[in-house]
Scaffold this active site. Structure first.
Site, mmCIF file in Angstrom:
data_model
loop_
_atom_site.group_PDB
_atom_site.id
_atom_site.type_symbol
_atom_site.label_atom_id
_atom_site.label_comp_id
_atom_site.label_asym_id
_atom_site.label_seq_id
_atom_site.Cartn_x
_atom_site.Cartn_y
_atom_site.Cartn_z
ATOM 1 N N GLY A 1 0.736 -1.582 0.010
ATOM 2 C CA GLY A 1 0.113 -0.126 0.036
ATOM 3 C C GLY A 1 0.922 1.395 -0.029
ATOM 4 C CD GLU A 2 5.846 1.320 2.395
ATOM 5 O OE1 GLU A 2 7.023 1.219 1.453
ATOM 6 O OE2 GLU A 2 6.279 0.927 3.567
ATOM 7 C CE LYS B 1 -27.547 21.277 9.774
ATOM 8 N NZ LYS B 1 -26.925 20.801 8.883
ATOM 9 N NE ARG C 1 -23.900 18.924 12.662
ATOM 10 C CZ ARG C 1 -23.976 18.569 11.406
ATOM 11 N NH1 ARG C 1 -23.503 17.256 10.996
ATOM 12 N NH2 ARG C 1 -24.172 19.228 10.428
ATOM 13 C CB THR D 1 -24.658 10.426 3.974
ATOM 14 O OG1 THR D 1 -25.327 11.346 5.046
ATOM 15 C CG2 THR D 1 -23.531 9.690 4.490
#
Length: 325
Positions: free
Chosen positions: A46-47, A202, A204, A235
């Site tokens: 992964g390097e 809203k 959170r 999302t």
């Protein structure tokens, strides 16, 4: 005998990471230059290995990376590219991060939490970056995290120009998804013909990531075509919920506009089914309109190219968004 020294000229070099090569190509085309050939590969563990195929000595270097998923990999790749340029004797190194990673972690909400946005700035500086360019930072204070110049660009003119060309401004209402974005909504409203404003109240959750509950609309949206704005959508839960709240409050239609379409699952499903007429974003992050009929992606490349050119020519970056900042 007098020595004859070679006259030197400034040399611009543009480098693109592997996260969003299409954006790099677009920026290079807008600048009228070629991307510098780069070898980049992953080792088995992964390097990341990076090597530039041309000399960078004495050049003004611009390193573009889009911090999409896997975000940590692409951040590390950009840091390695900057380090390679520093060790190759580049004259200046400008890190271009259209979407600044970890921007939401810009302060401590509770004890024993990190300020990761500051850590990213420190990593960029340590790697060798002299300057940062970014677009629509989550909060303005991030500019102060980097010990050097930060050019904070704005995508609003790109988005508002598109909206003005497609939608009637007569019954437009600009809606902020929360009270914290009201100042931004005011700028949008002024640009879109002094349109009226509203915002969605809203709450959170401090314990559950990405969980926000939209409660009610503050302002009159009845019979209005609402432009629901945000700097980023992850999302899509907050925004899709806000669309429902606006429709319940009598909005005739809702268009969503954001600079950074993170669109983590299940954002595509939510936003394509929430009832919004259109979802407008830019390509600060790579996007695909496949199987998403109401998504429109606008190019950020001209803005980045103009910014790079102004920096290179010692011009004024501010004039690119005069009256918008």
């Amino acid at each position: 005998m007098a020595a004859h020294w070679k006259q030197t000229h400034k040399n611009m070099m543009l480098f693109s990471g592997r996260a969003h090569p299409e954006l790099g190509e677009e920026v290079a085309k807008a600048l009228g230059i070629e991307l510098t050939p780069t070898t980049a590969r992953d080792f088995a563990n992964g390097e990341i290995f990076v090597r530039f195929e041309e000399s960078v000595r004495g050049s003004d270097c611009y390193v573009l990376q889009s911090h999409t998923q896997p975000l940590n990999k692409w951040l590390m790749e950009q840091l390695i590219m900057i380090d390679a340029l520093k060790r190759g004797s580049a004259r200046t190194i400008t890190a271009i991060l259209p979407f600044y990673p970890y921007a939401r972690q810009d302060k401590k909400h509770r004890g024993r939490e990190p300020i990761s946005a500051r850590l990213v700035a420190d990593l960029l500086r340590t790697a060798g970056a002299d300057r940062i360019v970014s677009v629509d930072l989550h909060t303005d204070q991030i500019q102060g995290f980097f010990d050097g110049p930060v050019d904070h660009m704005h995508a609003m003119p790109i988005l508002t120009d598109y909206i003005s060309s497609k939608y009637s401004l007569d019954d437009l209402c600009v809606v902020s998804p929360d009270a914290g974005r009201v100042k931004t909504a005011e700028k949008w409203a002024n640009t879109l013909g002094d349109a009226p404003m509203a915002f969605v109240h809203k709450t959170r959750s401090l314990d559950v990531a990405n969980q926000v509950v939209a409660n009610r609309v503050v302002g009159d949206v009845e019979g209005k075509d609402c432009i629901l704005i945000d700097d980023m959508i992850d999302t899509g839960g907050t925004i899709s919920g806000a669309v429902g709240i606006l429709k319940e409050a009598g909005a005739r239609s809702v268009v969503i506009a954001c600079t950074h379409g993170v669109f983590s699952d299940p954002a595509r499903e939510r936003l394509s089914q929430c009832g919004a007429e259109e979802v407008i974003t830019t390509d600060t992050l790579p996007q695909s309109t496949e199987a998403w009929s109401n998504l429109t992606v606008l190019s950020i490349a001209p803005l980045l190219a103009q910014t790079i050119n102004e920096i290179f020519e010692n011009g004024s970056v501010t004039h690119l968004f005069e009256g918008q900042a």
